[in-house]
Design a protein around this motif. Structure first.
Motif, mmCIF file in Angstrom:
data_model
loop_
_atom_site.group_PDB
_atom_site.id
_atom_site.type_symbol
_atom_site.label_atom_id
_atom_site.label_comp_id
_atom_site.label_asym_id
_atom_site.label_seq_id
_atom_site.Cartn_x
_atom_site.Cartn_y
_atom_site.Cartn_z
ATOM 1 N N GLY A 85 17.956 -52.716 -170.369
ATOM 2 C CA GLY A 85 18.382 -54.104 -170.302
ATOM 3 C C GLY A 85 18.822 -54.439 -168.896
ATOM 4 N N ALA A 86 19.826 -55.280 -168.769
ATOM 5 C CA ALA A 86 20.334 -55.682 -167.464
ATOM 6 C C ALA A 86 21.854 -55.759 -167.514
ATOM 7 C CB ALA A 86 19.759 -57.039 -167.061
ATOM 8 N N GLY A 87 22.504 -55.153 -166.522
ATOM 9 C CA GLY A 87 23.960 -55.148 -166.460
ATOM 10 C C GLY A 87 24.483 -56.121 -165.431
ATOM 11 N N PHE A 88 25.606 -56.757 -165.748
ATOM 12 C CA PHE A 88 26.254 -57.714 -164.854
ATOM 13 C C PHE A 88 27.751 -57.468 -164.873
ATOM 14 C CE2 PHE A 88 22.418 -59.572 -166.517
ATOM 15 C CZ PHE A 88 21.800 -60.101 -165.395
ATOM 16 N N VAL A 89 28.384 -57.648 -163.722
ATOM 17 C CA VAL A 89 29.835 -57.515 -163.631
ATOM 18 C C VAL A 89 30.395 -58.893 -163.285
ATOM 19 C CG1 VAL A 89 31.773 -56.427 -162.443
ATOM 20 C CG2 VAL A 89 29.681 -55.119 -162.883
ATOM 21 N N TYR A 90 31.358 -59.336 -164.093
ATOM 22 C CA TYR A 90 32.024 -60.620 -163.873
ATOM 23 C C TYR A 90 33.510 -60.381 -163.659
ATOM 24 C CZ TYR A 90 27.888 -63.150 -165.357
ATOM 25 O OH TYR A 90 26.619 -63.664 -165.441
ATOM 26 N N LEU A 91 34.111 -61.214 -162.813
ATOM 27 C CA LEU A 91 35.551 -61.187 -162.611
ATOM 28 C C LEU A 91 36.132 -62.427 -163.281
ATOM 29 C CD1 LEU A 91 35.708 -60.129 -158.854
ATOM 30 C CD2 LEU A 91 35.937 -58.672 -160.880
ATOM 31 N N LEU A 92 37.036 -62.214 -164.247
ATOM 32 C CA LEU A 92 37.633 -63.307 -164.999
ATOM 33 C C LEU A 92 39.123 -63.386 -164.690
ATOM 34 C CD1 LEU A 92 35.306 -61.913 -166.892
ATOM 35 C CD2 LEU A 92 36.233 -63.432 -168.584
ATOM 36 N N PRO A 93 39.619 -64.575 -164.386
ATOM 37 C CA PRO A 93 41.068 -64.700 -164.193
ATOM 38 C C PRO A 93 41.778 -64.543 -165.542
ATOM 39 C CG PRO A 93 39.997 -66.849 -164.037
ATOM 40 C CD PRO A 93 38.914 -65.836 -164.211
ATOM 41 N N HIS A 94 42.806 -63.697 -165.556
ATOM 42 C CA HIS A 94 43.562 -63.478 -166.785
ATOM 43 C C HIS A 94 44.991 -63.092 -166.429
ATOM 44 C CE1 HIS A 94 44.527 -62.311 -170.863
ATOM 45 N NE2 HIS A 94 44.960 -61.149 -170.407
ATOM 46 N N ASP A 95 45.928 -63.920 -166.818
ATOM 47 C CA ASP A 95 47.348 -63.594 -166.667
ATOM 48 C C ASP A 95 47.731 -63.289 -165.218
ATOM 49 O OD1 ASP A 95 49.565 -63.686 -168.255
ATOM 50 O OD2 ASP A 95 49.494 -61.573 -168.848
ATOM 51 N N GLY A 96 47.166 -64.047 -164.286
ATOM 52 C CA GLY A 96 47.490 -63.859 -162.880
ATOM 53 C C GLY A 96 46.757 -62.712 -162.206
ATOM 54 N N HIS A 97 45.843 -62.072 -162.912
ATOM 55 C CA HIS A 97 45.072 -60.951 -162.379
ATOM 56 C C HIS A 97 43.589 -61.200 -162.625
ATOM 57 C CE1 HIS A 97 48.749 -58.641 -161.858
ATOM 58 N NE2 HIS A 97 49.090 -59.004 -163.090
ATOM 59 N N LEU A 98 42.773 -60.370 -162.030
ATOM 60 C CA LEU A 98 41.341 -60.420 -162.294
ATOM 61 C C LEU A 98 40.977 -59.340 -163.288
ATOM 62 C CD1 LEU A 98 39.779 -60.997 -158.763
ATOM 63 C CD2 LEU A 98 40.049 -62.646 -160.632
ATOM 64 N N LEU A 99 40.326 -59.730 -164.356
ATOM 65 C CA LEU A 99 39.840 -58.808 -165.359
ATOM 66 C C LEU A 99 38.355 -58.595 -165.094
ATOM 67 C CD1 LEU A 99 40.267 -57.276 -168.079
ATOM 68 C CD2 LEU A 99 39.622 -59.401 -169.213
ATOM 69 N N GLN A 100 37.929 -57.359 -165.120
ATOM 70 C CA GLN A 100 36.527 -57.042 -164.877
ATOM 71 C C GLN A 100 35.807 -56.934 -166.217
ATOM 72 O OE1 GLN A 100 35.771 -53.676 -162.291
ATOM 73 N NE2 GLN A 100 33.857 -53.253 -163.349
ATOM 74 N N LEU A 101 34.753 -57.713 -166.362
ATOM 75 C CA LEU A 101 33.913 -57.670 -167.548
ATOM 76 C C LEU A 101 32.561 -57.108 -167.156
ATOM 77 C CD1 LEU A 101 33.132 -58.379 -170.508
ATOM 78 C CD2 LEU A 101 32.499 -60.648 -169.656
ATOM 79 N N ASP A 102 32.229 -55.941 -167.685
ATOM 80 C CA ASP A 102 30.913 -55.354 -167.501
ATOM 81 C C ASP A 102 30.091 -55.760 -168.715
ATOM 82 O OD1 ASP A 102 31.976 -54.198 -165.266
ATOM 83 O OD2 ASP A 102 32.131 -52.189 -166.120
ATOM 84 N N LEU A 103 29.142 -56.644 -168.494
ATOM 85 C CA LEU A 103 28.335 -57.202 -169.575
ATOM 86 C C LEU A 103 26.927 -56.663 -169.465
ATOM 87 C CD1 LEU A 103 28.217 -59.210 -171.934
ATOM 88 C CD2 LEU A 103 27.597 -60.965 -170.267
ATOM 89 N N TYR A 104 26.482 -56.007 -170.510
ATOM 90 C CA TYR A 104 25.138 -55.443 -170.524
ATOM 91 C C TYR A 104 24.312 -56.207 -171.544
ATOM 92 C CZ TYR A 104 21.559 -52.044 -169.670
ATOM 93 O OH TYR A 104 20.385 -51.455 -169.274
ATOM 94 N N LEU A 105 23.244 -56.865 -171.061
ATOM 95 C CA LEU A 105 22.331 -57.573 -171.947
ATOM 96 C C LEU A 105 21.200 -56.631 -172.321
ATOM 97 C CD1 LEU A 105 22.021 -61.049 -170.201
ATOM 98 C CD2 LEU A 105 23.596 -60.338 -172.009
ATOM 99 N N CYS A 106 20.876 -56.620 -173.590
ATOM 100 C CA CYS A 106 19.913 -55.656 -174.089
ATOM 101 C C CYS A 106 18.945 -56.342 -175.052
ATOM 102 C CB CYS A 106 20.692 -54.561 -174.803
ATOM 103 S SG CYS A 106 19.722 -53.298 -175.590
ATOM 104 N N PRO A 107 17.640 -56.068 -174.933
ATOM 105 C CA PRO A 107 16.726 -56.581 -175.944
ATOM 106 C C PRO A 107 16.989 -55.872 -177.278
ATOM 107 C CG PRO A 107 15.532 -55.220 -174.355
ATOM 108 C CD PRO A 107 16.958 -55.317 -173.892
#
Length: 191
Positions: A64-86
């Motif tokens: 599939g394809a992996g993506f890393v997103y930075l999300l603001p959460h509670d005054g910090h950045l939360l890292q979301l590793d999102l893997y899309l898969c068929p």
């Protein structure tokens, strides 16, 4: 969406406040290209991501394809590793990395024709081979910086050293790409 899975420290129960969130989202093969193309807009609208997703290059290709997103959460950045898969690759992915299944939708086991699988695989291959531009490299630098801070906070100095090397290489690539993309001094084969 056909499957929602979690992997990494959340799946094993070892997550702490600095842990990233590792999610696997599986969709019908014919819908994967459209989801990939609209993912940054979806993540920005639904979750308030600050930057486009960084195409993850650290984890090997799992179909599939992996993506890393930075999300603001509670005054910090939360890292979301999102893997899309068929959906057709979910079985192999589950055997290989053992993610925990959170949800499975109706039609998850529907048969997909070989032509659709081939087109999806071609789309994934084209996306993986796309050269990085300045925007991608700047996002990569931001993600690597966030990852470096997390490793330093955990006193994981050897991992931090590797990430610092990656960050320095990324900064070098930004300069090359933005300022001197065709310089023969930087090993450009076409110069």
């Amino acid at each position: 969406m056909t499957h929602l899975l979690v992997r990494g420290s959340l799946a094993t129960g070892t997550a702490d406040r600095l842990s990233d969130v590792d999610m696997v989202v599986a969709v019908h093969d014919d819908r994967l290209p459209a989801l990939m193309d609209g993912l940054d807009t979806l993540m920005s609208t639904a979750f308030g991501t600050l930057l486009p997703g960084w195409r993850e290059t650290i984890v090997g290709n799992l179909g599939g394809a992996g993506f890393v997103y930075l999300l603001p959460h509670d005054g910090h950045l939360l890292q979301l590793d999102l893997y899309l898969c068929p959906a057709t690759a979910v079985g192999a992915l589950r055997r290989r990395i053992g993610p925990r299944l959170l949800w499975q939708g109706h039609g998850a086991d529907d048969t997909i024709d070989a032509d659709t699988c081939r087109r999806t695989a071609q789309h994934l291959a084209r996306a993986a081979q796309a050269p990085a531009n300045c925007e991608h490299l700047l996002v990569q630098a931001m993600v690597l910086h966030a990852m470096l801070r997390k490793r330093l906070a955990r006193s994981q100095h050897y991992i931090a050293y590797g990430l610092l090397h990656d960050l320095n290489s990324t900064c070098r690539d930004v300069i090359r790409t933005a300022l001197v993309p065709h310089s023969r001094h930087h090993g450009c084969a076409t110069c």
